[in-house]
Design an enzyme around this catalytic site. Structure first.
Site, PDB file in Angstrom:
ATOM      1  N   ASP A  14       6.432 -76.447 -19.321  1.00 55.09           N
ATOM      2  CA  ASP A  14       5.314 -76.907 -20.161  1.00 55.09           C
ATOM      3  C   ASP A  14       3.963 -76.621 -19.514  1.00 55.09           C
ATOM      4  O   ASP A  14       3.864 -76.371 -18.306  1.00 55.09           O
ATOM      5  CB  ASP A  14       5.440 -78.411 -20.469  1.00 55.09           C
ATOM      6  CG  ASP A  14       5.441 -79.277 -19.201  1.00 55.09           C
ATOM      7  OD1 ASP A  14       6.025 -78.866 -18.188  1.00 55.09           O
ATOM      8  OD2 ASP A  14       4.837 -80.365 -19.231  1.00 55.09           O
ATOM      9  N   GLU A  61       6.761 -81.686 -17.264  1.00 56.32           N
ATOM     10  CA  GLU A  61       6.219 -81.967 -15.928  1.00 56.32           C
ATOM     11  C   GLU A  61       4.802 -82.512 -16.030  1.00 56.32           C
ATOM     12  O   GLU A  61       4.407 -83.413 -15.293  1.00 56.32           O
ATOM     13  CB  GLU A  61       6.222 -80.681 -15.076  1.00 56.32           C
ATOM     14  CG  GLU A  61       5.897 -80.909 -13.611  1.00 56.32           C
ATOM     15  CD  GLU A  61       4.416 -80.846 -13.262  1.00 56.32           C
ATOM     16  OE1 GLU A  61       4.039 -81.260 -12.163  1.00 56.32           O
ATOM     17  OE2 GLU A  61       3.609 -80.395 -14.104  1.00 56.32           O
TER      18      GLU A  61
HETATM   19 ZN    ZN Z   1       2.453 -77.375 -12.656  1.00 53.62          ZN
END
Ligand code: ZN
Length: 375
Positions: free
Chosen positions: A79, A139
């Site tokens: 992401d 993340e």
């Molecule tokens: Zn990163």
């Protein structure tokens, strides 16, 4: 052979902002590995907004149905943070003076492209120990994908390389990240008669003074690998009151702290609860809601995994100030190093870019690490 820059162009063209499902990128990676005959396992969940999020683990060897056990896990999130609508070329990789510009160029699709380019040019079937490439979700919104893998005991690893932009300098330690909302309660009244109420803002001010003292106490426990070498804390947002002539009934603020590795992340929380307990003797009421509680990580500079990614013996090894998935990999049993092309100083902005030459160096570096740790 395909260059990492060519792969990066395709990866950047697939938008993967954390607010959307990462399935399109995961499927692209799955198609990439099909002709290589690699084994694949998906670990998916639904995020808080109902979007499907997928973690993908691939390996040249078969993957255990129960818990996957890797000698080396190379980890990369899929992401990105959201990008501005005025950044017309966010998903169109542009090369300017040896730098490749685009959303995710350094955080962290550049590293992802290097992982793929590395295994394409290697005879991975000949590796003697289990190599796993791990592609995670979410993340940028609290490492939820890595956390999912850790909590479901999906993966164990002896060594892990986590990709994040460090300009290819190995980072062996990072502080943790913790966040809590503290809501102080009061009693509303007309401000001409303050004794009829109880000001939540004055009460919060009392608590904030105690939190400032706590920040001073935290200076005493040091880890000299960091600058500053102690656990820091910050109150980054505060809200309270409704009007100038009402005694406020509520005041809440966000407390963030970054614990040094080795210090329990709930140490600050326990002290905070003690302070609240002490103040409660005096018509004080507050609630604490914990939003994040991630510990730090620290790998010995002597670890084999650190040495495997050092371009030359004796080159610098650093610690990092930003949060990564490394603590979750440490929880999976791994000695972890964080490394990747590009600099975090350009990430999370329309200036995001990665030096093309660092991509090629990163491929070389990953190849050496795989040969050393799995060969
Ligand atoms: Zn990163």
């Amino acid at each position: 052979m395909i260059s990492p820059a060519t792969l990066l162009r395709d990866l950047v063209a697939i938008p993967t902002v954390s607010s959307q499902s990462n399935r399109p990128l995961i499927e692209w990676i799955q198609r990439f590995f099909l002709p290589l005959g690699w084994h694949q396992r998906l670990f998916s969940y639904e995020d808080a907004h109902g979007f499907e999020k997928i973690n993908l683990i691939v390996s040249p060897r078969s993957l255990d149905e129960e818990s996957i056990s890797a000698e080396l896990a190379i980890v990369c999130h899929t992401d990105t943070v959201p990008y501005s609508s005025t950044w017309a070329d966010a998903t169109n990789l542009l090369e300017v003076d040896g730098m490749l510009h685009g959303c995710g160029a350094c955080d962290v699709k550049g590293f992802l492209a290097c992982m793929l380019a590395t295994v394409l040019e290697m005879d991975t079937a000949a590796l003697r120990h289990q190599l796993c490439l791990v592609f995670t979700s979410d993340e940028e919104v609290g490492c939820r994908g890595a956390r999912f893998l850790a909590e479901h005991k999906a993966l164990k690893a002896r060594y892990a390389i986590v990709g994040e932009p460090t300009s290819l300098t190995p980072a062996r330690a990072g502080k943790g990240y913790c966040l809590a909302t503290i809501s102080v309660k009061g009693r509303a009244a007309h401000s001409a008669f303050p004794e009829a109420g109880h000001s939540a803002i004055f009460a919060a001010a009392q608590l904030l003074r105690e939190i400032e003292n706590l920040a001073q106490e935290l200076l005493l426990e040091r880890n000299n690998a960091f600058s500053p070498p102690w656990t820091t804390l910050n109150v980054g947002e505060i809200r309270g009151g409704t009007a100038k002539n009402i005694v406020p009934s509520e005041c809440s603020f966000l407390l963030e702290w970054r614990p040094i590795p080795g210090q329990q992340p709930n140490l600050v929380l326990d002290r905070l609860r003690k302070i609240i307990g002490r103040l409660s003797a005096n018509e004080f009421e507050a609630e604490v809601e914990v939003l994040r509680m991630d510990s730090g990580f620290e790998t010995s500079a002597e670890s084999t995994v650190i040495q495997s990614v050092q371009r030359q013996p004796g080159t610098p090894i650093e610690t990092i100030a930003f949060a990564t998935e490394a603590p979750w990999l440490a929880r999976m049993g791994a000695e972890v190093v964080v490394i990747g092309p590009g600099s975090m100083l350009t990430a999370h902005s329309p200036r995001e870019c990665v030096p093309k030459a660092e991509l090629d160096s990163c491929v070389h570096l990953l190849r050496t690490a795989i040969e050393q740790l799995c060969g």
